[in-house]
Design an enzyme around this catalytic site. Structure first.
Site, mmCIF file in Angstrom:
data_model
loop_
_atom_site.group_PDB
_atom_site.id
_atom_site.type_symbol
_atom_site.label_atom_id
_atom_site.label_comp_id
_atom_site.label_asym_id
_atom_site.label_seq_id
_atom_site.Cartn_x
_atom_site.Cartn_y
_atom_site.Cartn_z
ATOM 1 C CB CYS A 52 -1.474 30.862 -18.052
ATOM 2 S SG CYS A 52 0.135 29.858 -17.561
ATOM 3 C CB CYS A 110 0.026 29.975 -21.231
ATOM 4 S SG CYS A 110 -0.505 28.676 -20.074
ATOM 5 C CB CYS A 150 -33.598 5.790 -30.065
ATOM 6 S SG CYS A 150 -33.033 7.403 -29.642
ATOM 7 C CB CYS A 162 -30.320 5.532 -28.330
ATOM 8 S SG CYS A 162 -31.544 6.125 -27.515
#
Length: 465
Positions: A81, A84, A214, A217
């Protein structure tokens, strides 16, 4: 190298040549190494470890930004870009000036599309302010010079301090325990409510089957909670994240063949559940949820501009509103107009993942709008795309066809194409008009005059006299 005066000229020449050969041989690896380093730096992006700009990516974003109490200014950029590239020196200068006061970061959103998608980045560079609520950053609307960037950061910092003084926490409005998310946005699913809430729903569900013991988890929990909050907001509650304690609701776990934890499955109405195959960070989860939302969402509605409210709501609610000015109905008839509208609806379907607004009006019905967009000189049909937040617009220069409009919108979506400021710097005045009835146009009926009582001969005679 020291040369003895006793050596002949030829000996000196031979010795010098050998020395040069040895130097070339020894320097070659060093030169290749330097060139290799240069190439690596060129590929890596605009910023390096020596800059005060923090390079962000999906692996460090949560730690550095979401769980931080600091105010962050973050640039989403793409290496190709041009805008940018122009911003880079000012961004570095602003980062140095704000060091220790405000954090300044940068994300290669072309490489890390999940982060860009999570925060609705559609063009480059996009600058966002991550302040009190890290899950709802604000768009930076200031100038692109280092001075303007610093002033914008200090204004945001003053607002943040003022909020904290007023008694607000100053951090995310989500629970700290869940790492920036809110557990209340994760729907607890059970054997009793699963069918009604998930299978009978017309919405999309991502369901985590977990076990409390777990470890994986537990690691997923804050990411799942944060993603649930973001997805709920961004999809207006059309995509849900749920969780099933598979050690308690073993019937559900058995029904869906759960063998390990955590297992994530995707549920869509009328389809077999599919396994979620993506990453486990919040950005990955959100990106997949948004893809599912876009795939199942109907195309956006194509609205005729009948009042100021329609234009204002559409352009302010969406990052971009695409407006067509179609020829007068007398020039095309109903069939011609419907052809143009069909092209627009196909493009709305094609770009529905962008979630843009789509509008149309008849030539001459909204002259102030046409003037503010400079449409008059290009003939009809014409098309413009407006970013109401920046009050910038771009005009379709190609053909009003699927190919021409696709090229126009594709360039806009990746930050290419020329833009200009909306005339007057604000949305123009809109006339209230009646909606098109779907029929061919009719020429206005002229009044008929009865000339039977007029003595034309007398008038001609007077004229002749």
């Amino acid at each position: 190298m020291y040369f003895s005066r006793r050596r002949s000229v030829s000996q000196c020449v031979l010795l010098a040549e050998e020395t040069c050969r040895q130097l070339r041989k020894n320097m070659r690896p060093l030169l290749l190494g330097v060139l290799g380093c240069s190439l690596v730096l060129a590929v890596q992006g605009f910023y390096s470890a020596s800059d005060d700009v923090v390079e962000l990516n999906p692996s460090n974003f949560n730690r550095e930004v979401i769980q931080s109490d600091s105010l962050w200014l973050i640039e989403f950029y793409a290496p190709w870009c041009g805008h940018c590239q122009n911003l880079t020196p000012d961004w570095k200068k602003a980062a140095t000036a704000l060091k220790g006061i405000v954090k300044v970061g940068a994300i290669d959103a072309d490489q890390h599309k999940s982060l860009g998608g999570q925060y609705g980045v559609r063009g480059f560079p996009t600058i966002k302010i991550f302040g009190a609520n890290k899950n709802k950053p604000e768009d930076y609307q200031g100038g692109r010079s280092s001075q303007a960037i610093v002033e914008g950061a200090m204004n945001a910092l003053r607002s943040l301090v003022k909020e904290r003084l007023s008694g607000k926490s100053g951090g995310s409005d989500y629970s700290r325990q869940s790492g920036g998310g809110s557990k209340k946005d994760v729907v607890e699913l059970t054997d009793d409510n699963f069918d009604k809430m998930v299978l009978d729903s017309g919405d999309v569900w991502l369901v985590e089957f977990f076990a409390p013991w777990c470890g994986h988890c537990k690691n997923l929990e804050p990411e799942w909670a944060a993603a649930a909050s973001a997805v709920k907001e961004q999809t207006k509650g059309k995509v849900h994240l749920g969780a099933v304690d598979a050690t308690v609701h073993q019937g559900l776990a058995s029904r869906y063949g759960i063998r390990g934890f955590p297992t994530i499955k995707i549920f869509r109405k009328g389809e077999e559940p599919e396994d979620y195959q993506g990453g486990r960070s919040r950005s990955d989860i959100i990106a997949r949820a948004m893809d599912l939302f876009s795939d199942n969402a109907p195309p956006p509605e194509l609205l005729e501009i009948l009042s100021e409210d329609i234009l204002k709501k559409t352009c302010e609610d969406y990052q971009l509103c695409v407006i067509a000015v179609l020829p007068h109905i007398l020039d095309t008839g109903a069939a011609g107009r419907n052809g143009y509208l069909e092209v627009m609806m196909k493009m709305a379907e094609k770009y529905k993942k962008k979630m843009w607004g789509w509008l149309w009006t008849e030539a001459g019905a909204q002259m102030d709008l046409e003037a503010s967009l400079g449409i008059g000189g290009f003939g009809y049909p014409a098309m413009a795309a407006i970013n109401a937040r920046k009050m910038k617009f771009a005009l379709l220069r190609g053909s009003f066809s699927e190919t021409g409009i696709h090229e126009f919108l594709r360039d806009l979506s990746v930050g290419r194409g020329s833009t200009a400021t909306v005339g007057g710097g604000a949305l123009p005045k809109i006339n209230t008009v009646e909606p098109w009835d779907g029929k061919d146009g009719e020429l206005p009926v002229e009044d008929e005059y009865d000339l039977s009582d007029v003595d034309l001969d007398d008038d001609f005679e007077r004229d002749e006299l």
